[in-house]
Write an enzyme that holds these catalytic residues in place. Structure first.
Site, PDB file in Angstrom:
ATOM      1  N   HIS A  84       0.865  -1.034  -0.071  1.00 14.55           N
ATOM      2  CA  HIS A  84      -0.298  -0.454   0.180  1.00 14.55           C
ATOM      3  C   HIS A  84       1.202   1.185  -0.394  1.00 14.55           C
ATOM      4  CE1 HIS A  84      -2.714   3.114   1.164  1.00 14.55           C
ATOM      5  NE2 HIS A  84      -3.650   2.166   0.718  1.00 14.55           N
ATOM      6  N   GLY A 120      -7.083   8.654   0.034  1.00 15.88           N
ATOM      7  CA  GLY A 120      -8.066   9.739   0.956  1.00 15.88           C
ATOM      8  C   GLY A 120      -8.348  11.734   0.998  1.00 15.88           C
ATOM      9  N   GLU A 166       0.957   4.024   1.198  1.00 16.00           N
ATOM     10  CA  GLU A 166       1.030   4.607   3.036  1.00 16.00           C
ATOM     11  C   GLU A 166       2.131   3.777   3.532  1.00 16.00           C
ATOM     12  OE1 GLU A 166      -2.471   3.944   4.855  1.00 16.00           O
ATOM     13  OE2 GLU A 166      -3.601   5.853   3.668  1.00 16.00           O
ATOM     14  N   GLU A 210      -4.064   1.972  -7.300  1.00 15.17           N
ATOM     15  CA  GLU A 210      -4.429   2.847  -6.295  1.00 15.17           C
ATOM     16  C   GLU A 210      -3.108   4.988  -6.444  1.00 15.17           C
ATOM     17  OE1 GLU A 210      -6.316   1.695  -2.114  1.00 15.17           O
ATOM     18  OE2 GLU A 210      -4.158   1.827  -2.361  1.00 15.17           O
ATOM     19  N   GLY A 242     -10.985   2.610   0.963  1.00 15.97           N
ATOM     20  CA  GLY A 242     -10.129   2.674   2.596  1.00 15.97           C
ATOM     21  C   GLY A 242     -11.596   3.964   3.063  1.00 15.97           C
ATOM     22  N   GLY A 243     -11.099   5.497   3.500  1.00 12.23           N
ATOM     23  CA  GLY A 243     -12.372   5.909   4.240  1.00 12.23           C
ATOM     24  C   GLY A 243     -13.577   5.382   3.830  1.00 12.23           C
TER      25      GLY A 243
HETATM   26  C1  PEP Z   1      -7.004   2.890   0.345  1.00 10.81           C
HETATM   27  O1  PEP Z   1      -6.383   3.245   1.663  1.00 10.81           O
HETATM   28  O2  PEP Z   1      -6.524   1.936   0.142  1.00 10.81           O
HETATM   29  C2  PEP Z   1      -7.113   3.280  -0.304  1.00 10.81           C
HETATM   30  C3  PEP Z   1      -7.919   3.996  -1.629  1.00 10.81           C
HETATM   31  O3  PEP Z   1      -7.928   4.898   0.732  1.00 10.81           O
HETATM   32  P1  PEP Z   1      -9.259   6.078   0.250  1.00 10.81           P
HETATM   33  O4  PEP Z   1     -10.248   5.445  -0.343  1.00 10.81           O
HETATM   34  O5  PEP Z   1      -9.955   6.460   1.750  1.00 10.81           O
HETATM   35  O6  PEP Z   1      -9.094   7.407  -1.003  1.00 10.81           O
END
Ligand code: PEP
Length: 236
Positions: free
Chosen positions: A90, A166, A92, A160, A217-218
């Protein structure tokens, strides 16, 4: 259509129990559903979703079976809990914890060998996109997996774009489609889109021919929002 919820560092066991109690009886359309809680809540999720088709995945996994790797978790440990997969690489983890293309490959190989399913994440930063480097970045990141792992059973790629995670900024369906085509040219696998997916945009993104699901994610943290995404993404 695979819909995976990445909870990041949210929800301890108690909140996980509540979430799963609701999720297990929800109408999720025809989605294949995965939730990915933090390590401490994995056992609770496995128990809370037992007897359903909903899978539980960890947010990372180490390549060794055991060893002096403080803070890490092995595939064997996850399997012992009843966890069936892991997210790997990921952004992050790449950004804050030094994950590299090489470590992503090592984690992926070990997890697949031991029978876990893997969602391997790739994606360009805003600076890279603005510099016209999206294709090169994707080819490098996916190429690292293609060279060692190939189009293995149990492996799925999540595209992504880092600038969309986020931030509330979503890639347009067209941008997602173009990026997924690039990924699939390098590695012919299912590709999830991730980056500010919500119920309002899930249907349009999922309608693209090369979008095979979403990593959320969120918007996966609220159970009703997650359920709505599963239904919207499979509504067509
Ligand atoms: C993620 O953490 O993989 C992600 C896509 O986050 P978000 O949907 O919050 O953008």
């Amino acid at each position: 259509m695979l819909i995976a919820g990445n909870w990041k560092m949210f929800k301890g066991p108690e909140e996980t129990r509540e979430f799963c109690r609701r999720l297990r009886t929800a109408d999720l359309g025809t989605a294949d559903v995965v939730v990915s809680p933090p390590y401490v809540s994995l056992a609770e999720a496995v128990q809370g979703l037992a007897g359903t088709e909903i899978a539980v995945a960890a947010q990372s996994v180490h390549w060794a079976a055991n060893g002096a790797f403080t803070g890490e978790i092995s595939a064997q440990m996850l399997l012992e809990l009843g966890v069936s997969g892991a997210i790997v690489g990921h952004s992050e983890r790449r950004q804050y914890f030094g994950e590299t293309d090489e470590s992503v490959v090592r984690r992926t190989v070990a997890a697949l060998e031991r029978g876990l399913r893997v969602i391997a994440c790739v994606g360009e930063t805003e600076t890279e996109r603005e510099a016209g480097e999206t294709e090169a970045v994707l080819k490098r990141q996916v190429g690292a997996l293609a060279d060692v792992v190939g189009a293995a059973d149990g492996l799925v790629i999540a595209y992504e774009p880092v600038w969309a995670i986020g931030t509330g900024k979503t890639a347009t369906p067209q941008m997602a489609q173009e990026a997924h085509e690039i990924v699939k040219m390098t590695l012919d696998l299912a590709v999830l889109y991730g980056g500010s997916v919500k119920a309002e945009n899930a249907r349009d993104l999922a309608a693209q021919p090369d979008v095979d699901g979403a990593l959320v994610g969120g918007a996966s943290l609220d159970v009703e929002s997650f359920i709505a995404i599963c239904r919207e993404a499979t509504a067509l």
